[in-house]
Design an enzyme around this catalytic site. Sequence first.
Site, mmCIF file in Angstrom:
data_model
loop_
_atom_site.group_PDB
_atom_site.id
_atom_site.type_symbol
_atom_site.label_atom_id
_atom_site.label_comp_id
_atom_site.label_asym_id
_atom_site.label_seq_id
_atom_site.Cartn_x
_atom_site.Cartn_y
_atom_site.Cartn_z
ATOM 1 N N GLU A 164 42.572 -51.237 104.572
ATOM 2 C CA GLU A 164 42.071 -52.980 104.264
ATOM 3 C C GLU A 164 41.597 -53.491 105.874
ATOM 4 O O GLU A 164 41.893 -54.177 106.323
ATOM 5 C CB GLU A 164 44.123 -53.143 104.542
ATOM 6 C CG GLU A 164 44.121 -53.190 103.406
ATOM 7 C CD GLU A 164 46.089 -53.512 102.863
ATOM 8 O OE1 GLU A 164 46.393 -53.950 104.079
ATOM 9 O OE2 GLU A 164 46.303 -53.526 102.120
ATOM 10 N N GLU A 354 47.452 -48.707 96.674
ATOM 11 C CA GLU A 354 49.620 -49.207 97.849
ATOM 12 C C GLU A 354 49.453 -50.325 96.935
ATOM 13 O O GLU A 354 49.372 -51.195 96.012
ATOM 14 C CB GLU A 354 49.008 -49.961 99.438
ATOM 15 C CG GLU A 354 48.803 -49.104 100.040
ATOM 16 C CD GLU A 354 48.859 -49.356 101.158
ATOM 17 O OE1 GLU A 354 48.868 -50.862 101.799
ATOM 18 O OE2 GLU A 354 47.818 -48.656 102.315
#
Length: 461
Positions: A164, A354
């Site tokens: 991320e 995720e």
Amino acid sequence: MFSKDFIWGAATSAAQIEGAEYEDGKTSSIWDIASRMNDGRFSRFQKTPLSSCDHYHRFIEDVAIMKKIGLKAYRFSISWTRLMKENMNTINPKGLLFYNRLIDALLDAGIEPFITIFHWDYPQSLLDQGGWQNDKSVTWFAEYAKTVVELFSDRVKKFITINEPECFVNLGYLDKRHAPYYQLPEDAVFKIAHNVLKANGLATILMRQVAKQKIEIGQAFALTGAIPFSENDKDINAAKHCFFNHPDSSFWGTWFLDTIMNGEYDKKRLAKISISPDVLDKDMRIIHQTPDFIGFNMYSGTLTKHLGENDYQRMPDPIDSDYTMMDIPIAPSCLYWAARFLYEKYHLPIYIMENGVAITDSPDENGDIDDPARINFIREHLIHLSRALKEKIDVRGYFYWSLLDNYEWAHGYSRRFGLVRVNFENYKRTLKKSAYWYASLIKSNGEILEKERVDKNYGNL
Ligand code: FCB
């Protein structure tokens, strides 16, 4: 519907579970430092990653739990400040021993390791030298990534370079919401983002050179779904346009991903920055390293409606939306639409790195933890994801976030995402009902999704 080698996994990250914050030669990451800042940011929880889940000392038990659940793969991250000594040039033998033992335990249990090389816990010693603002950060990271591959690629085939970038760049350097809690002007943040992209590119080049076997390299991007308001072509195209459209004053959306894939910055952004065309050209050749797969993390999505040519409207969440403890609405079809849009555009294998939910689950008088909301969350997301598989979109795996309740960054220990409850006083692990359900799902290779009635009641969110 799910191929026999579909990868059912769960994910964690080092800073969130390992604990042993200063043991065996580990030095400070920016989170170790930021979580101790005494200026109110952490006042609600006053918690540090000091002991987290104590996974460092309990990984054997944790691998046994993964085996019990039947995980095919486990995504975890390496702590840069544990593997390397404070100078970041020399390997810390005790850190190496820990990761070697973890990898071996996983392989013995028949669980494939997916290694995230960098999941936000940047070394404080490098931040003290300017961190990502220093151009040397490109080689610092690339050399570290190369070391990870040299050390582990004899046994590990899947590597995620960065987790991320959208979050740690925007929240950490622009918005002051994550470590190191900076609020820099946009051009300084652009330089950081540029260095992160370049570091990722150089790392990918070096990792491929030193790998001991054929490895696969990708990233875990933080994306938010764009869900068409209806399934007519106009709304689908509007959602697609919204999904790939980049806000021009931040680094959210598919901006990092698209820059890597296209090898160029979008024109709007380029107009706002000063970088000489020569440098840009040279850097772009480094940045433009096509990954072996597209990995993304996704927790939610927004309904998007067509307004006109290349014009769309993001709709407010439906009145009856269910929200998670992170204050984001539950929108399970986000996974299907994101997989579809990304596959149509880039034709690369896809991993959901995720997806998960924090809820207020707690043990009953017998110590059992009934978390129907989590089961429903996973089930609904996977039902939508299975549509992608039916449409021959090459989705290879799904990682639930997270295996364990853990240290949820600025929220301390107040957000429980785990399939497994962790008592943060004595570190006792208890499998929640969702863990048993996920185990039966994996055992049936996804078959039970079709059979089970989807219960819209999200229970104790
Ligand atoms: C993601 C992070 C992960 C965790 C989940 C809830 O943004 O990658 O570490 O915090 O959110």
